[in-house]
Design a protein around this motif. Structure first.
Motif, PDB file in Angstrom:
ATOM      1  N   PRO A 176     -19.565  -1.956   0.983  1.00 13.27           N
ATOM      2  CA  PRO A 176     -18.129  -2.061   1.308  1.00 13.27           C
ATOM      3  C   PRO A 176     -17.275  -2.353   0.084  1.00 13.27           C
ATOM      4  N   LEU A 177     -17.760  -3.232  -0.799  1.00 10.54           N
ATOM      5  CA  LEU A 177     -17.019  -3.566  -2.016  1.00 10.54           C
ATOM      6  C   LEU A 177     -16.875  -2.351  -2.916  1.00 10.54           C
ATOM      7  N   LEU A 178     -17.998  -1.659  -3.163  1.00 13.41           N
ATOM      8  CA  LEU A 178     -17.992  -0.528  -4.099  1.00 13.41           C
ATOM      9  C   LEU A 178     -17.148   0.632  -3.581  1.00 13.41           C
ATOM     10  N   VAL A 179     -17.332   0.977  -2.306  1.00 11.43           N
ATOM     11  CA  VAL A 179     -16.642   2.150  -1.757  1.00 11.43           C
ATOM     12  C   VAL A 179     -15.139   1.922  -1.676  1.00 11.43           C
ATOM     13  N   THR A 180     -14.723   0.768  -1.161  1.00 17.83           N
ATOM     14  CA  THR A 180     -13.284   0.526  -1.027  1.00 17.83           C
ATOM     15  C   THR A 180     -12.617   0.388  -2.396  1.00 17.83           C
ATOM     16  N   ASN A 181     -13.301  -0.239  -3.345  1.00 14.45           N
ATOM     17  CA  ASN A 181     -12.740  -0.340  -4.693  1.00 14.45           C
ATOM     18  C   ASN A 181     -12.646   1.037  -5.356  1.00 14.45           C
ATOM     19  N   TYR A 182     -13.648   1.882  -5.099  1.00  5.35           N
ATOM     20  CA  TYR A 182     -13.607   3.226  -5.677  1.00  5.35           C
ATOM     21  C   TYR A 182     -12.446   4.021  -5.085  1.00  5.35           C
ATOM     22  N   MET A 183     -12.239   3.922  -3.779  1.00  2.88           N
ATOM     23  CA  MET A 183     -11.113   4.622  -3.156  1.00  2.88           C
ATOM     24  C   MET A 183      -9.784   4.110  -3.702  1.00  2.88           C
ATOM     25  N   ALA A 184      -9.676   2.783  -3.886  1.00  2.00           N
ATOM     26  CA  ALA A 184      -8.446   2.219  -4.444  1.00  2.00           C
ATOM     27  C   ALA A 184      -8.209   2.736  -5.861  1.00  2.00           C
ATOM     28  N   ALA A 185      -9.287   2.884  -6.616  1.00  2.00           N
ATOM     29  CA  ALA A 185      -9.165   3.403  -7.975  1.00  2.00           C
ATOM     30  C   ALA A 185      -8.804   4.888  -7.969  1.00  2.00           C
ATOM     31  N   VAL A 186      -9.320   5.633  -6.973  1.00  5.18           N
ATOM     32  CA  VAL A 186      -8.944   7.043  -6.822  1.00  5.18           C
ATOM     33  C   VAL A 186      -7.459   7.156  -6.534  1.00  5.18           C
ATOM     34  N   LYS A 187      -6.951   6.275  -5.671  1.00  8.52           N
ATOM     35  CA  LYS A 187      -5.520   6.262  -5.367  1.00  8.52           C
ATOM     36  C   LYS A 187      -4.701   6.069  -6.639  1.00  8.52           C
ATOM     37  N   GLU A 188      -5.082   5.101  -7.466  1.00  7.71           N
ATOM     38  CA  GLU A 188      -4.366   4.827  -8.707  1.00  7.71           C
ATOM     39  C   GLU A 188      -4.490   6.000  -9.678  1.00  7.71           C
ATOM     40  N   ASN A 197     -10.065  -7.552  -4.351  1.00 10.90           N
ATOM     41  CA  ASN A 197      -8.771  -7.487  -3.682  1.00 10.90           C
ATOM     42  C   ASN A 197      -8.946  -7.293  -2.167  1.00 10.90           C
ATOM     43  N   ASP A 198      -8.311  -8.171  -1.377  1.00  9.70           N
ATOM     44  CA  ASP A 198      -8.315  -8.041   0.091  1.00  9.70           C
ATOM     45  C   ASP A 198      -9.723  -7.830   0.628  1.00  9.70           C
ATOM     46  N   ILE A 199     -10.694  -8.524   0.023  1.00 10.73           N
ATOM     47  CA  ILE A 199     -12.099  -8.222   0.285  1.00 10.73           C
ATOM     48  C   ILE A 199     -12.513  -8.517   1.721  1.00 10.73           C
ATOM     49  N   VAL A 200     -11.954  -9.570   2.317  1.00 10.29           N
ATOM     50  CA  VAL A 200     -12.356  -9.928   3.688  1.00 10.29           C
ATOM     51  C   VAL A 200     -11.968  -8.829   4.668  1.00 10.29           C
ATOM     52  N   ASN A 201     -10.718  -8.375   4.595  1.00 13.29           N
ATOM     53  CA  ASN A 201     -10.269  -7.310   5.501  1.00 13.29           C
ATOM     54  C   ASN A 201     -11.040  -6.022   5.271  1.00 13.29           C
ATOM     55  N   ARG A 202     -11.323  -5.724   4.016  1.00  7.73           N
ATOM     56  CA  ARG A 202     -12.062  -4.495   3.721  1.00  7.73           C
ATOM     57  C   ARG A 202     -13.488  -4.558   4.266  1.00  7.73           C
ATOM     58  N   TYR A 203     -14.160  -5.696   4.065  1.00  8.65           N
ATOM     59  CA  TYR A 203     -15.528  -5.838   4.559  1.00  8.65           C
ATOM     60  C   TYR A 203     -15.576  -5.739   6.078  1.00  8.65           C
ATOM     61  N   PRO A 255      -9.694   4.249   4.616  1.00  5.52           N
ATOM     62  CA  PRO A 255      -8.645   4.536   3.625  1.00  5.52           C
ATOM     63  C   PRO A 255      -7.327   3.833   3.930  1.00  5.52           C
ATOM     64  N   ILE A 256      -7.071   3.537   5.213  1.00  3.94           N
ATOM     65  CA  ILE A 256      -5.824   2.841   5.556  1.00  3.94           C
ATOM     66  C   ILE A 256      -5.835   1.431   4.976  1.00  3.94           C
ATOM     67  N   ILE A 257      -6.938   0.691   5.143  1.00  3.36           N
ATOM     68  CA  ILE A 257      -6.995  -0.681   4.634  1.00  3.36           C
ATOM     69  C   ILE A 257      -6.985  -0.692   3.111  1.00  3.36           C
ATOM     70  N   VAL A 258      -7.485   0.387   2.496  1.00  3.77           N
ATOM     71  CA  VAL A 258      -7.431   0.502   1.036  1.00  3.77           C
ATOM     72  C   VAL A 258      -6.005   0.786   0.570  1.00  3.77           C
ATOM     73  N   ASP A 259      -5.337   1.687   1.262  1.00  2.78           N
ATOM     74  CA  ASP A 259      -3.987   2.095   0.861  1.00  2.78           C
ATOM     75  C   ASP A 259      -2.940   1.036   1.182  1.00  2.78           C
ATOM     76  N   LYS A 260      -3.162   0.300   2.248  1.00  3.59           N
ATOM     77  CA  LYS A 260      -2.182  -0.696   2.706  1.00  3.59           C
ATOM     78  C   LYS A 260      -2.821  -2.083   2.742  1.00  3.59           C
ATOM     79  N   PRO A 261      -3.126  -2.663   1.577  1.00  2.12           N
ATOM     80  CA  PRO A 261      -3.785  -3.969   1.556  1.00  2.12           C
ATOM     81  C   PRO A 261      -2.924  -5.036   2.222  1.00  2.12           C
ATOM     82  N   GLY A 262      -3.571  -5.869   2.978  1.00  2.00           N
ATOM     83  CA  GLY A 262      -2.862  -6.975   3.590  1.00  2.00           C
ATOM     84  C   GLY A 262      -2.387  -6.742   5.007  1.00  2.00           C
ATOM     85  N   ILE A 263      -2.526  -5.489   5.546  1.00  2.00           N
ATOM     86  CA  ILE A 263      -2.043  -5.281   6.907  1.00  2.00           C
ATOM     87  C   ILE A 263      -3.002  -5.868   7.942  1.00  2.00           C
ATOM     88  N   GLY A 264      -4.217  -6.176   7.505  1.00  2.00           N
ATOM     89  CA  GLY A 264      -5.195  -6.756   8.415  1.00  2.00           C
ATOM     90  C   GLY A 264      -6.120  -5.707   8.993  1.00  2.00           C
TER      91      GLY A 264
END
Length: 360
Positions: free
Chosen positions: A217-229, A246-252, A277-286
């Motif tokens: 979960p950490l690697l994939v979501t961080n990679y997607m966030a980096a792809v976005k950037e 970043n926002d690791i609890v919600n992502r996991y 991808p939604i939780i990656v693109d919109k951090p903090g929405i829960g």
């Protein structure tokens, strides 16, 4: 003078003239100028477009809102020439009128037999086999229903080629696990390796598998966030980008819930997978809002999501056929392609989420 071209839905390809000062109503009701009764996301009189002083303005009439420039509109907002906007699940674009003549419906629905999923899927497999093209941010232009499967795979490969070291690091645990499993199978079937060595390899394989499961979960979501950037700014993806928290609890929690839905039955994951991808693109929405928004979009695109996952699964399977080493390329390419698929449908996702009461 302006005209509207419908980009998605059963009325895709139709063109309508806008007369100055006369509201052009879009909705599900039969009295609407653009009536789309099969679009369940539309209200009866969802919104109208009116031309005043040479400017087209969208006026939302529904509690569910409309989308202009990716932003939810509850009141009114100007629409620029060439700008796409969305009312319910119907996407349109504002164009200059063609020579002032009455516009007639043209063409067929986007994604029809001449350019449908079958042709796109074939292009996807060809793209995965050739591993060609320049590396860099993916340039994908798409309008209408469905996904540009071939372009998404090529785009994912392009991202990997431009960020090779980080992409290899993402897939390294999976590739190592594959090699260890191959070693255990060969040793057990041929007797070339002593039982003590086989036991050590099996233990290492189990530890690598556990490590991969815990960090996935950490690697994939961080990679997607980096792809976005990378897509937005061209900033290269570094190995350190994979280890951010970043926002690791919600992502996991989001990844775990999607994983559970996949284990229960394959069908639920077709609607829950978009939460990632939604939780990656919109951090903090829960995680709950991400899941609800993903389900709202997924329910409207089950068939196309199924085709997308099949295409990406075949691409990853191609990598596994190469003694497991190919996944070093195909696994990150698939993750990048999936985020690009979300990016292509960002407005539609936001619209579906808005109807579910979630603002993205």
């Amino acid at each position: 003078m302006f005209q509207l071209r419908v980009l998605s839905g059963s009325k895709a390809g139709q063109v309508f003239q806008l007369a100055p000062g006369q509201p052009f109503v879009i909705g599900r009701g039969a009295e609407a100028n653009l009536s789309v009764p099969d679009d369940a996301t539309l209200s009866r009189n969802h919104a109208d477009i009116v031309v005043e002083g040479g400017q087209a303005v969208l006026r939302n009439r529904s509690q569910h809102g409309s989308l202009v420039g990716g932003q939810v509109v509850q009141g009114q907002a100007p629409v620029a020439l060439g700008q796409e906007f969305q009312v319910g699940g119907t996407r349109l674009v504002l164009e200059p009128a063609a020579g002032g003549a009455a516009a007639q419906p043209v063409g067929g629905p986007v994604g029809s037999a001449s350019g449908g999923a079958k042709a796109d899927a074939g292009a996807a497999f060809a793209a995965a086999a050739s591993f060609g093209g320049e590396g860099g941010p993916a340039k994908i232009e798409h309008s209408g229903p469905g996904f540009p499967f071939g372009d998404l795979v090529k785009g994912g490969i392009s991202v990997v080629k431009a960020n090779l070291m980080a992409s290899l690091a993402l897939a390294a645990p999976m590739a190592l696990l594959g090699l260890l499993n191959i070693g255990v199978n060969i040793g057990a079937n041929t007797g070339l390796l002593p039982l003590s060595l086989l036991g050590i390899i099996g233990l290492v394989s189990g530890l690598v598998g556990l490590l991969f499961a815990l960090t996935l979960p950490l690697l994939v979501t961080n990679y997607m966030a980096a792809v976005k950037e990378f897509q937005s700014s061209g900033k290269p993806i570094g190995i350190g980008d994979l280890l951010k928290f970043n926002d690791i609890v919600n992502r996991y929690i989001t990844m775990i819930l999607v994983g559970v839905s996949a284990m229960c039955c394959f069908i639920p994951v077709l609607v829950t997978c978009w939460a990632i991808p939604i939780i990656v693109d919109k951090p903090g929405i829960g995680f709950m809002n991400a899941l609800k928004a993903g389900i709202a979009f997924g329910k409207k695109n089950i068939v196309q999501t199924l085709i997308l996952l099949i295409v990406l699964g075949i691409v990853n399977f191609i990598g596994q056929l190469c003694c497991g080493i190919g996944v070093l390329i195909t696994f990150p390419a698939v993750q990048a392609a999936f985020f690009l698929a979300y990016d292509v449908k960002r407005d539609e996702v936001a619209s579906a989420a808005a109807e579910a009461g979630i603002s993205l």
